[in-house]
Write an enzyme that holds these catalytic residues in place. Sequence first.
Site, mmCIF file in Angstrom:
data_model
loop_
_atom_site.group_PDB
_atom_site.id
_atom_site.type_symbol
_atom_site.label_atom_id
_atom_site.label_comp_id
_atom_site.label_asym_id
_atom_site.label_seq_id
_atom_site.Cartn_x
_atom_site.Cartn_y
_atom_site.Cartn_z
ATOM 1 N N LYS A 127 41.382 44.060 39.277
ATOM 2 C CA LYS A 127 42.207 42.825 39.257
ATOM 3 C C LYS A 127 43.613 43.380 39.984
ATOM 4 C CE LYS A 127 39.983 39.867 36.580
ATOM 5 N NZ LYS A 127 40.178 38.892 34.801
ATOM 6 N N LYS A 142 29.414 42.850 40.119
ATOM 7 C CA LYS A 142 29.418 41.883 39.382
ATOM 8 C C LYS A 142 29.061 39.744 39.468
ATOM 9 C CE LYS A 142 32.364 41.094 36.397
ATOM 10 N NZ LYS A 142 33.318 41.356 35.318
ATOM 11 N N LYS A 171 32.982 34.695 38.677
ATOM 12 C CA LYS A 171 33.722 33.002 39.297
ATOM 13 C C LYS A 171 34.557 33.245 40.101
ATOM 14 C CE LYS A 171 35.117 32.646 34.602
ATOM 15 N NZ LYS A 171 35.079 31.785 33.586
HETATM 16 P P1 AMP Z 1 35.173 36.070 32.010
HETATM 17 O O1 AMP Z 1 34.548 34.462 32.635
HETATM 18 O O2 AMP Z 1 35.545 37.353 32.630
HETATM 19 O O3 AMP Z 1 35.750 35.253 30.416
HETATM 20 O O4 AMP Z 1 33.891 36.117 30.686
HETATM 21 C C1 AMP Z 1 33.363 35.179 29.940
HETATM 22 C C2 AMP Z 1 32.233 36.114 29.043
HETATM 23 O O5 AMP Z 1 31.434 36.957 30.241
HETATM 24 C C3 AMP Z 1 32.859 37.740 28.688
HETATM 25 O O6 AMP Z 1 31.919 37.809 27.251
HETATM 26 C C4 AMP Z 1 32.270 38.603 29.858
HETATM 27 O O7 AMP Z 1 31.640 40.037 29.630
HETATM 28 C C5 AMP Z 1 30.831 37.806 30.615
HETATM 29 N N1 AMP Z 1 30.254 37.941 31.613
HETATM 30 C C6 AMP Z 1 31.566 37.294 32.710
HETATM 31 N N2 AMP Z 1 30.208 38.192 33.937
HETATM 32 C C7 AMP Z 1 29.646 38.551 33.162
HETATM 33 C C8 AMP Z 1 27.884 39.000 34.829
HETATM 34 N N3 AMP Z 1 28.095 38.855 35.159
HETATM 35 N N4 AMP Z 1 27.197 39.936 33.705
HETATM 36 C C9 AMP Z 1 26.765 39.434 31.744
HETATM 37 N N5 AMP Z 1 27.616 38.421 31.414
HETATM 38 C C10 AMP Z 1 29.099 38.275 32.181
#
Ligand code: AMP
Length: 331
Positions: free
Chosen positions: A112, A195, A198
Amino acid sequence: MTGRIFSGIQPTHGIQLGNYLGAIRNWVKLQQDYECIYCLVDLHALTTVHDKDAMTRNTREVAAALLACGVDPKRSILFAQSNVAAHAQLAWVLNCVAPIGWLNRMTQFKEKAGKNREKAPVGLFVYPVLMAADILAYKATHVPVGEDQKQHLELARDIAGSFNNRFAEGFFPLPEPLILGEATRVMSLRDGRAKMSKSDPSDMSRINLTDDAESIVAKIKKAKSDAIVGITYDPENRPEASNLLTIYAALAERSRADVARQFADTPFSTFKAELADLMVDKLAPITAEMRRLMDDPGHIDAVLREGAARADAIAAPVLEEVYAEVGFLRP
Ligand code: AMP
Ligand code: TRP
């Protein structure tokens, strides 16, 4: 398994399919058997979102998405992190326990912060300490997350252990990650080695929970593929095919092997059409419910307000114990 579940999601840009399959769907299932606490981690989002209106909008949108996916605020606690003071307060104590060397190893910070590390906000560096505080403020035992959060969870365990060693043996349980389901790491539709996220600048790389049927069909149709006939699971050599196969299996709640058998001789275009159909089928009701909820921000705010009061009732006494254990004079 007995214990308390805690997890968090950043209210950055709404929710994408990876969040849903990797995390939220598991959150919904776990509610049946456990006390669950789910948090919109706006303090974490502030490390990257510096836009007042976007922060407010995204927080309500992500709350709506969680409710639409089936997080039940009667059964579980759903709230925004900044509304419970203990998160930031405990994070400070843990900042004084966690060595810089441990944080230097965090790969997400390196990704990041990018090349210009000197300009990265301090908050981004100590982000994993705040995450440890989120979990430990509730003495949570299990944390359902996608695979990308594994390293942060290990750090949270180390920090908990370090606090226990220094101040109070056995005080914090060592939280365990729950990485469940077939799709623990959903990849970008444009690049099977990156990956789904968002923050990817290309909207074609992800499925958002707000996408309508038409854009889902278009995105799957345009998703990167290869020239081999038949869909197989081979992440090394066929990352895109493997990702789409995994997504299909997760949405259908079937095993990857089973789905691979079904599509072993199917051309990509036919498989994609079936995947798009399945996706629309599964996501359209969620999207519709999310829209309905977003039209009533007053209701969302009320749910979060009540969740914050319930969360505070658990976390504030833990913080008091922590303050007492480190020797702060209590009035
Ligand atoms: P975040 O949007 O980074 O706050 O992620 C929220 C949750 O979604 C966390 O548990 C992440 O591990 C999961 N997550 C985010 N992106 C992915 C992805 N591409 N595949 C699987 N899990 C994800
Ligand atoms: N860092 C997590 C992510 O980006 C979000 C998060 C913050 C979290 N605090 C947490 C997840 C506590 C689990 C538990 O996905």
